[in-house]
Design a protein around this motif. Structure first.
Motif, PDB file in Angstrom:
ATOM      1  N   PHE A 118       0.906  -1.670   0.320  1.00 15.17           N
ATOM      2  CA  PHE A 118      -0.030  -0.009  -0.285  1.00 15.17           C
ATOM      3  C   PHE A 118       0.703   1.082  -0.308  1.00 15.17           C
ATOM      4  O   PHE A 118       0.846   2.180  -0.964  1.00 15.17           O
ATOM      5  N   PHE A 122       0.888   3.886  -2.602  1.00 14.77           N
ATOM      6  CA  PHE A 122      -0.046   5.440  -2.577  1.00 14.77           C
ATOM      7  C   PHE A 122       1.319   5.676  -3.118  1.00 14.77           C
ATOM      8  O   PHE A 122       1.051   7.422  -3.744  1.00 14.77           O
ATOM      9  N   CYS A 130      -3.649  -0.122  -4.344  1.00 16.67           N
ATOM     10  CA  CYS A 130      -3.474   0.921  -3.339  1.00 16.67           C
ATOM     11  C   CYS A 130      -5.086  -0.189  -3.096  1.00 16.67           C
ATOM     12  O   CYS A 130      -5.507  -0.150  -2.164  1.00 16.67           O
ATOM     13  N   ALA A 133      -4.342  -3.811  -2.314  1.00 19.03           N
ATOM     14  CA  ALA A 133      -3.648  -4.227  -0.817  1.00 19.03           C
ATOM     15  C   ALA A 133      -4.890  -3.201   0.592  1.00 19.03           C
ATOM     16  O   ALA A 133      -4.788  -3.558   1.773  1.00 19.03           O
ATOM     17  N   ILE A 134      -5.860  -2.234   0.294  1.00 19.18           N
ATOM     18  CA  ILE A 134      -6.247  -1.543   1.702  1.00 19.18           C
ATOM     19  C   ILE A 134      -7.773  -2.410   1.814  1.00 19.18           C
ATOM     20  O   ILE A 134      -8.489  -3.140   2.433  1.00 19.18           O
ATOM     21  N   ILE A 154      -4.819   4.986   7.944  1.00 16.82           N
ATOM     22  CA  ILE A 154      -4.594   3.997   6.496  1.00 16.82           C
ATOM     23  C   ILE A 154      -5.876   5.046   5.978  1.00 16.82           C
ATOM     24  O   ILE A 154      -5.569   5.952   5.252  1.00 16.82           O
TER      25      ILE A 154
END
Length: 331
Positions: A118, A122, A130, A133-134, A154
């Motif tokens: 991430f 980012f 992104c 991953a999030i 985050i």
């Protein structure tokens, strides 16, 4: 003299010059390489075919593979599979949650790699990576593998200097993790939504993103009903068995241990294999440590075909085994 013949002669001469100890070391390395290749297949195959209905059978397939030696392979495989099939993210998170209760070193490495992914994405404005991953981090938070502080870090980063992309990613993240945050940190969640409200009224963002924020507020008013904390069929870990990793977004010492992705000769290979056999018996019991054949593992294939990796009684009993066993040492 043809080059191929010259290479054969040089190889023969080199082999002749190797003493008995050297030959044994060479044989051991060949054996370990073969074991490594089989380990990759035994990890990749089950991960590529896991779903809600077969997750317990997949766990029976995975635990006999040495997930300590192959933790780098496991993390790489599950991150790749999740990025290609985001709707299955809750399934992959549930799989990791169970393994984390028995082998927390695996869960911590996976979470560390996701945080590093991430951060890199980012910094490069790679919206797609992104989001992958999030989303995974959100569901690991829901499964209590990741601490909720990471989720709040985050959100803070994404909303600190809002852009169309960062706000869109934050909205997507909140949809996945909002139900949990509403339960455990409602006051902090209120502050996050105050930030969203401020962005909606004051920030220079696209109308499409403004609409996404408005929909998120409606989603919250409805109690995040479309995204429960844990979907049906995936609540496999008892609260007392959960191991929560406090991996921070701003930790400068995070190490993804990429060297674990490739073969390395182990001078204590036999001893470490025996140790994992003991761990395997602790997890599955003496009767559940049968080897999964190379054919059953299926390599990198994503086939959805049924497997015969465990009996029906094993499938019915796995939930008790993965929830009730002693948590193994983190080593």
């Amino acid at each position: 003299m043809p080059p191929s013949m010259r290479r054969q002669m040089m190889a023969a001469a080199a082999e002749a010059s190797v003493d008995n100890d050297g030959k044994q070391a060479l044989a051991d390395e060949v054996k370990q390489r073969e074991s490594w290749e089989l380990l990759k297949k035994r990890i990749n195959g089950p991960i590529n075919k896991v779903n809600t209905s077969n997750i317990k059978e997949i766990l029976i397939e995975l635990f006999p593979a040495n997930l300590i030696r192959g933790r780098g392979l496991f993390c790489r495989s599950v991150i790749k599979a999740q990025s290609l099939s985001r709707p299955f993210t809750p399934v992959y998170a549930a799989l990791v949650a169970v393994i984390n209760t028995k082998l927390p070193i695996v869960g911590e490495l996976l979470l560390t790699r996701l945080v590093l992914q991430f951060r890199r994405a980012f910094g490069r404005d790679d919206k797609d990576k992104c989001l992958s991953a999030i989303m995974f981090i959100a569901h690991l938070t829901n499964q209590r593998v990741a601490h909720e502080v990471l989720a709040l870090q985050i959100l803070t980063l994404l909303l600190e200097n809002p852009t169309d992309d960062s706000v869109e990613i934050a909205v997507s993240f909140m949809r996945e993790v909002g139900a949990l945050l509403a339960e455990i940190v409602p006051r902090v969640l209120n502050a996050v939504f105050d930030t969203f409200r401020s962005i909606l009224h004051d920030a220079d963002i696209d109308k499409r993103v403004q609409y996404m924020i408005e929909v998120l507020f409606q989603y919250r008013r409805e109690g995040f009903k479309g995204n429960p904390v844990i979907p049906d069929g995936l609540d496999l870990v008892e609260v007392e068995e959960q191991i929560v990793h406090e991996v921070a977004l701003d930790d400068d010492d995070l190490d993804g241990q990429d060297e674990l992705n490739v073969f390395r000769r182990d001078d204590n290979f036999e001893d470490n294999e025996r140790k994992y056999d003991d761990i395997k018996r602790e997890i599955l019991g003496d009767g559940d440590d049968s080897e999964v054949s190379e054919e059953d593992s299926g390599g990198e294939s994503g086939s959805e075909s049924d497997t015969e990796s465990g009996s029906e009684s094993e499938a019915e009993g796995i939930e008790g085994k993965v929830e009730g066993g002693a948590v193994l040492a983190k080593s």
